[in-house]
Design a protein around this motif. Structure first.
Motif, PDB file in Angstrom:
ATOM      1  N   SER A   1       0.841  -1.203   0.000  1.00  0.00           N
ATOM      2  CA  SER A   1       0.000   0.000   0.000  1.00  0.00           C
ATOM      3  C   SER A   1       0.869   1.243   0.000  1.00  0.00           C
ATOM      4  O   SER A   1       1.998   1.230   0.480  1.00  0.00           O
ATOM      5  N   PHE A   2       0.306   2.313  -0.475  1.00  0.00           N
ATOM      6  CA  PHE A   2       0.993   3.592  -0.474  1.00  0.00           C
ATOM      7  C   PHE A   2       0.032   4.668   0.004  1.00  0.00           C
ATOM      8  O   PHE A   2      -1.178   4.445   0.070  1.00  0.00           O
ATOM      9  N   GLY A   3       0.594   5.835   0.281  1.00  0.00           N
ATOM     10  CA  GLY A   3      -0.204   6.929   0.830  1.00  0.00           C
ATOM     11  C   GLY A   3      -1.330   7.362  -0.104  1.00  0.00           C
ATOM     12  O   GLY A   3      -1.211   7.293  -1.318  1.00  0.00           O
TER      13      GLY A   3
ATOM     14  N   LEU B   1       7.787   2.782   3.843  1.00  0.00           N
ATOM     15  CA  LEU B   1       8.083   2.570   5.262  1.00  0.00           C
ATOM     16  C   LEU B   1       6.882   2.892   6.139  1.00  0.00           C
ATOM     17  O   LEU B   1       6.735   2.359   7.241  1.00  0.00           O
ATOM     18  N   ARG B   2       6.022   3.772   5.635  1.00  0.00           N
ATOM     19  CA  ARG B   2       4.858   4.159   6.437  1.00  0.00           C
ATOM     20  C   ARG B   2       3.793   3.065   6.480  1.00  0.00           C
ATOM     21  O   ARG B   2       2.798   3.183   7.184  1.00  0.00           O
ATOM     22  N   ASN B   3       3.998   1.981   5.683  1.00  0.00           N
ATOM     23  CA  ASN B   3       3.141   0.813   5.813  1.00  0.00           C
ATOM     24  C   ASN B   3       3.287   0.191   7.199  1.00  0.00           C
ATOM     25  O   ASN B   3       2.340  -0.330   7.770  1.00  0.00           O
ATOM     26  N   ASP B   4       4.506   0.186   7.708  1.00  0.00           N
ATOM     27  CA  ASP B   4       4.794  -0.506   8.962  1.00  0.00           C
ATOM     28  C   ASP B   4       5.357   0.396  10.049  1.00  0.00           C
ATOM     29  O   ASP B   4       5.406  -0.002  11.207  1.00  0.00           O
ATOM     30  N   GLY B   5       5.809   1.582   9.667  1.00  0.00           N
ATOM     31  CA  GLY B   5       6.376   2.490  10.662  1.00  0.00           C
ATOM     32  C   GLY B   5       5.296   3.418  11.196  1.00  0.00           C
ATOM     33  O   GLY B   5       4.364   3.768  10.495  1.00  0.00           O
ATOM     34  N   ARG B   6       5.414   3.767  12.456  1.00  0.00           N
ATOM     35  CA  ARG B   6       4.466   4.712  13.059  1.00  0.00           C
ATOM     36  C   ARG B   6       5.174   6.026  13.351  1.00  0.00           C
ATOM     37  O   ARG B   6       6.250   6.040  13.942  1.00  0.00           O
ATOM     38  N   VAL B   7       4.534   7.113  12.931  1.00  0.00           N
ATOM     39  CA  VAL B   7       5.146   8.425  13.081  1.00  0.00           C
ATOM     40  C   VAL B   7       4.716   9.043  14.406  1.00  0.00           C
ATOM     41  O   VAL B   7       3.534   9.037  14.730  1.00  0.00           O
ATOM     42  N   TRP B   8       5.687   9.545  15.169  1.00  0.00           N
ATOM     43  CA  TRP B   8       5.314  10.212  16.419  1.00  0.00           C
ATOM     44  C   TRP B   8       6.345  11.254  16.858  1.00  0.00           C
ATOM     45  O   TRP B   8       7.484  11.248  16.375  1.00  0.00           O
ATOM     46  N   VAL B   9       5.903  12.134  17.743  1.00  0.00           N
ATOM     47  CA  VAL B   9       6.794  13.053  18.452  1.00  0.00           C
ATOM     48  C   VAL B   9       6.373  13.009  19.927  1.00  0.00           C
ATOM     49  O   VAL B   9       5.268  12.555  20.243  1.00  0.00           O
TER      50      VAL B   9
ATOM     51  N   PHE C   1      -6.787   7.226   7.388  1.00  0.00           N
ATOM     52  CA  PHE C   1      -5.580   6.974   6.585  1.00  0.00           C
ATOM     53  C   PHE C   1      -4.337   6.838   7.466  1.00  0.00           C
ATOM     54  O   PHE C   1      -3.358   6.219   7.073  1.00  0.00           O
ATOM     55  N   GLY C   2      -4.384   7.433   8.647  1.00  0.00           N
ATOM     56  CA  GLY C   2      -3.307   7.285   9.622  1.00  0.00           C
ATOM     57  C   GLY C   2      -1.944   7.611   9.056  1.00  0.00           C
ATOM     58  O   GLY C   2      -1.742   8.651   8.421  1.00  0.00           O
ATOM     59  N   ASN C   3      -1.009   6.668   9.250  1.00  0.00           N
ATOM     60  CA  ASN C   3       0.361   6.897   8.804  1.00  0.00           C
ATOM     61  C   ASN C   3       0.478   6.907   7.276  1.00  0.00           C
ATOM     62  O   ASN C   3       1.508   7.269   6.731  1.00  0.00           O
TER      63      ASN C   3
ATOM     64  N   ARG D   1      11.489  -6.588   3.840  1.00  0.00           N
ATOM     65  CA  ARG D   1      10.755  -5.515   3.182  1.00  0.00           C
ATOM     66  C   ARG D   1      11.613  -4.271   2.984  1.00  0.00           C
ATOM     67  O   ARG D   1      11.517  -3.609   1.967  1.00  0.00           O
ATOM     68  N   TYR D   2      12.391  -3.939   3.981  1.00  0.00           N
ATOM     69  CA  TYR D   2      13.037  -2.612   3.970  1.00  0.00           C
ATOM     70  C   TYR D   2      14.536  -2.658   4.231  1.00  0.00           C
ATOM     71  O   TYR D   2      15.144  -1.630   4.506  1.00  0.00           O
ATOM     72  N   GLY D   3      15.123  -3.857   4.160  1.00  0.00           N
ATOM     73  CA  GLY D   3      16.516  -4.010   4.567  1.00  0.00           C
ATOM     74  C   GLY D   3      17.453  -2.972   3.990  1.00  0.00           C
ATOM     75  O   GLY D   3      18.239  -2.354   4.700  1.00  0.00           O
TER      76      GLY D   3
END
Lengths: 640, 257
Positions: A148-150, A289-297, A327-329, A376-378
């Motif tokens: 998936s993509f944004g 990467l945003r398929n599996d990574g979560r964005v935060w501060v 849509f989240g990340n 996936r992202y190595g």
């Protein structure tokens, strides 16, 4: 003199336009194709696919690139994938849905008919690439994999590890080399286009510099195709390759090709943050990467200095998931970028200078295991580690938005022809398909659609419908253009001032980033419109280009590109100033909703701004192509 | 940190070159190797000296433009890393760094650290493709390809054409480059019809271009920034021998040097 902008959109229902047009277009018979010559400038996805396909059809093609091999064009750096409406996942995708997502993703500033055609031919692209041997990722059953993509709620992105652009380009490059070997394409590597030549108002050739011998050469043809990429390097720091430039497109603009929506630039949300003043370019971390990574501060500014592992779950703000729950990340790029900027402006950014947010894989690693993430992202994780010296498997990545792509470009009609007859523009160099914001994995799709499946039809129609007199490089227009290029080269070398080309480029980039970057306002843009001409004046008085024009001279190459950026940056600011609305990547601070979202003004600005050069020292003329939305309802774009 | 560079300077093809020493003070460990060269070049221009010419473009390790012998190692000391992705933290204060172009008969020097790698393009022209003219393709999923085969094809397709394998090889052989393409296309069902002719034509072309033969030193595999395995060369040799034995006509495809 205002231009007559005729988009030449075929009549009839949207879904039938392309088929109908293909039948109505004139053909060049096979025996006659070899009598025509076509120049292709650029050898990326659009240029290489066009050059190879036109040669397969029988045309005589000359292809030019500034790199030492066509295989190195910047398309190669695209990581994540390519979209296609195959619906192999059975998850509700269709041509109509890809069309809709692209129009909405572009914030209703793209032309419906072009976008629909793009969605239609997307399926053929995947077939073509597989036939060429592009090693797309596959499932164990042997069928193609998707991710998936944004900006989409279906999985329609095909990929080859994190190197999709490389593999698609190598496929097109191999087709191109096959045609070079057959004699259908003559390839000119290390040649840079410096001028477009018009004869009787039609594009009939180009002036190039052989970057090894320094010789200025003229090349004539029956039609010219520009596939010269985007102009993100006007910002100096971008994810573009160092050599990417606006010169070919800008020279065409100065010869009469209208420039569409120059202010529409894409700031990509996931790039490695700037590390210091020495920085020469920025590195993208694929959107995938945003398929599996979560964005935060951190929720609290005082936590920003802490190690991320020391910040409790409850003290983290997963702001994309919070603000855009559906849509989240995977929110579109413009929205994710702005949200990152907001968090940092709020004092909650992390890393040096507080310009960064976390992209965290801890949950995904817990859920799927380290090996799955590595598969996936190595290569992306390795790249990140090499640059930052931090291990993203154990510590969240730090990312920040950076200039990545330019939706604006030379204005083209449905046939991909500019306002100069015979000058066709493909790929990122044209303005046509992405409106004010491009969705992830759509650039590769557009480049290959234009090159493999659109221009081979439409250029035939142009050649068959126009009587083209034989033109040689002895024509006075060629002599004059060549003389102008030689004179400009001599001028660069004779200034012998005190500042390097790069120092001007950096200064211009800083002005553009601060005043015409992620957020723009009237005061800043007006100030940029004072600062840029001032800088340009100093450049022509005080730049230092050493060496000679004979032979390889990298400072001279850069000087030509930066000189054009110094004019083009002004056009961008002018466009950004006039568009008093926010849409997609163009965010005017004066025009936002209460919760900080972009506020479009369809009544005043549902058009393509096509700028026309009016002569040295004169303000460019604004032409408008109104955008009609007959198949998609103009609505407020929401990803909530 | 403060470094001393010893850099190959050569004004033009065929002209004599020499090593020139440059001090490189105040280098940050966060700089990439090419950013370090940028800084040195800016200082040279300010002093009125011509900057050092070197090929580079994407600076993300994928375009294959950059290629430097750094202290005798292709792309420098870090494994699986192109020169543009190498960072100065791999060096230490006071280091002396020798920077030279790729050295190979088939890669003549153009200027300073820039070489002519067009021989690679001509090897691809000889047969490094699948003939599938635009428009002829069937549905992409009509041809299932097992994941291991697809992965093996991808491993070899990852080649960036930088030339490090040639530069690292004592024979200046282009075997790893050529074999990677033969193996990528030969691993896929689409690549079978032209497989034998491809192997013959590409290997013959490689010889015509003046690259040396492979004697299995394995230096190429060590230098390859994309980790391409020398197993590809075994595959190439098998295909070549088989093709020679079955006398596939190849000469017409290989052209002449």
């Amino acid at each position: 003199m205002a231009l007559k902008l005729d988009a030449k959109i075929p009549s009839g229902p949207l879904a039938e336009k392309w088929d109908k047009h293909r039948f109505e277009m004139k053909l060049v018979n096979p025996a006659n194709k070899r009598k025509y010559s076509i120049i292709v400038v650029g050898s990326g996805l659009a240029g290489a696919s066009a050059a190879a396909t036109l040669s397969e059809l029988g045309y005589n093609v000359s292809c030019f690139c500034y790199q030492d091999s066509p295989r190195r064009a910047h398309s190669i750096a695209a990581q994540g994938g390519i979209n296609a409406a195959k619906n192999y996942r059975n998850d509700g995708d269709s041509v109509q849905r890809l069309f809709y997502d692209t129009i909405k993703g572009g914030d209703f500033r793209a032309r419906e008919a072009n976008v629909y055609r793009l969605a239609q031919v997307s399926v053929n692209i995947i077939d073509q690439c597989v036939a060429q041997g592009v090693p797309f990722a596959r499932e164990y059953g042997g069928l193609l994999a998707n991710r998936s993509f944004g900006g989409a709620q279906v999985s329609r992105t095909f990929y080859a590890r994190g190197q999709t652009g490389q593999q698609l380009l190598i496929g097109a490059y191999q087709a191109l080399e096959k045609e070079i070997a057959r004699g259908g394409v003559r390839m000119y590597e290390r040649h840079e286009m410096l001028e477009l030549v018009l004869v009787d108002g039609k594009a009939r050739g180009i002036i190039v510099r052989d970057m090894v011998t320094g010789e200025i050469e003229s090349h004539a043809a029956d039609a010219v195709i520009l596939a010269t990429g985007g102009y993100g390097n006007v910002f100096y720091l971008s994810t573009n390759a160092k050599g990417c430039n606006v010169t070919a497109a800008y020279r065409a603009y100065k010869k009469g090709a209208a420039f569409g929506n120059p202010c529409f630039t894409q700031i990509h949300p996931t790039c490695i943050p700037v590390a210091g003043d020495h920085q020469s370019k920025l590195t993208l971390m694929s959107e995938s990467l945003r398929n599996d990574g979560r964005v935060w501060v951190p929720k609290k500014a005082e936590d920003c200095g802490k190690e991320p592992s020391q910040i409790a779950e409850a003290d983290r703000d997963y702001y994309l998931e919070r603000k855009y729950p559906s849509f989240g990340n995977l929110s579109p790029r413009d929205i994710a970028s702005r949200a990152a900027k907001e968090a940092c402006d709020d004092g909650r950014g992390v890393g040096p200078g507080g310009r960064g947010v976390y992209l965290d894989f801890a949950d995904a690693i817990k859920r799927l295991g380290r090996q799955a993430i590595e598969e996936r992202y190595g290569n992306l994780f390795e790249m990140y580690q090499r640059i930052t010296d931090e291990d993203p498997y154990t510590r969240p990545m730090r990312i920040y938005p950076a200039v990545h792509y330019t939706m604006g470009g030379l204005w083209v009609d449905y046939n991909l022809m500019s306002t100069i007859p015979g000058l066709h523009v493909l790929g990122e160099a044209n303005f046509s398909d992405h409106g004010a914001n491009r969705l992830g994995a759509s650039a590769l799709m557009q480049g290959l659609a234009d090159g493999y499946f659109v221009i081979p039809y439409t250029i035939g129609d142009y050649l068959a419908s126009n009587k083209l007199e034989k033109v040689t490089v002895d024509h006075p227009e060629f002599t004059a253009a060549k003389e102008a290029v030689e004179q400009r080269t001599r001028r660069f070398l004779s200034i012998n001032g005190t500042r390097t080309v790069d120092s001007f480029h950096r200064e211009l980039g800083k002005i553009m980033w601060e005043k015409c970057g992620m957020a723009r306002d009237e005061a800043g843009l007006k100030q940029a419109l004072v600062e840029i001409p001032r800088l340009r004046e100093e450049f022509w008085r005080n730049v230092r280009v050493l060496g000679t024009g004979e032979g390889l001279n990298q400072s001279l190459e850069k000087a030509g590109r930066v000189a054009d950026f110094l004019e083009f940056g002004e056009l961008m600011c002018l466009d950004a100033l006039h568009r008093e609305e926010s849409c997609g990547g163009h965010f005017r601070s004066e025009h936002q909703t209460e919760d900080g979202e972009a506020k479009r003004n369809d009544e005043r600005f549902a058009y393509v701004a096509a700028w026309e050069y009016a002569g040295e020292g004169k303000a460019p003329i604004l032409n408008k192509e109104p955008l009609a939305f007959e198949n998609v309802h103009l609505s407020t774009r929401s990803y909530k | 940190m403060n470094l001393t560079l010893h850099v190959w300077r050569q004004p033009a093809p065929g002209q004599p070159g020499r090593i020139v020493d440059y001090p490189a003070p105040d280098i940050s460990p966060d700089m990439s190797f090419l950013e370090m060269l940028d800084v040195v070049n800016e200082r040279l221009i300010e002093r009125g000296e011509e900057p050092i010419a070197f090929d580079h473009d994407c600076r993300e390790g994928i375009c294959g433009s950059c290629g430097l012998m750094i202290n005798g190692a292709a792309h420098g000391p870090m494994k699986l890393t192109t020169a543009c992705q190498l960072h100065m933290r791999s060096f230490k204060d006071g280091d002396e760094i020798w920077i030279e172009p790729w050295r190979a008969k088939a890669f003549p020097v153009v200027k300073d650290l820039i070489v002519d790698r067009s021989a690679f393009d001509r090897i691809i022209q000889a047969g490094g493709y699948i003939s599938a003219p635009t428009g002829t393709a069937q549905d992409a999923n009509a041809l299932p390809i097992g994941k291991p085969e697809a992965d093996w094809a991808m491993d070899n397709a990852a080649c960036i054409g930088c030339g490090a394998c040639v530069a690292a090889c004592p024979n200046a052989s282009a075997s790893l480059f050529t074999a990677a393409k033969i193996t990528h296309l030969g691993a896929l069902p689409q690549g079978q019809p032209e497989r034998m002719r491809r192997a013959l034509a590409m290997v013959d072309r490689m010889d015509l271009e003046g690259f040396g033969g492979c004697t299995l030193f394995g230096e190429c595999q060590e230098a390859c920034p994309k980790g391409i395995s020398i197993d590809a060369i075994m595959q190439m040799n098998r295909d070549y021998v088989l093709a020679s034995a079955t006398k596939v006509e190849a000469k017409e495809w290989s052209g002449s040097a």
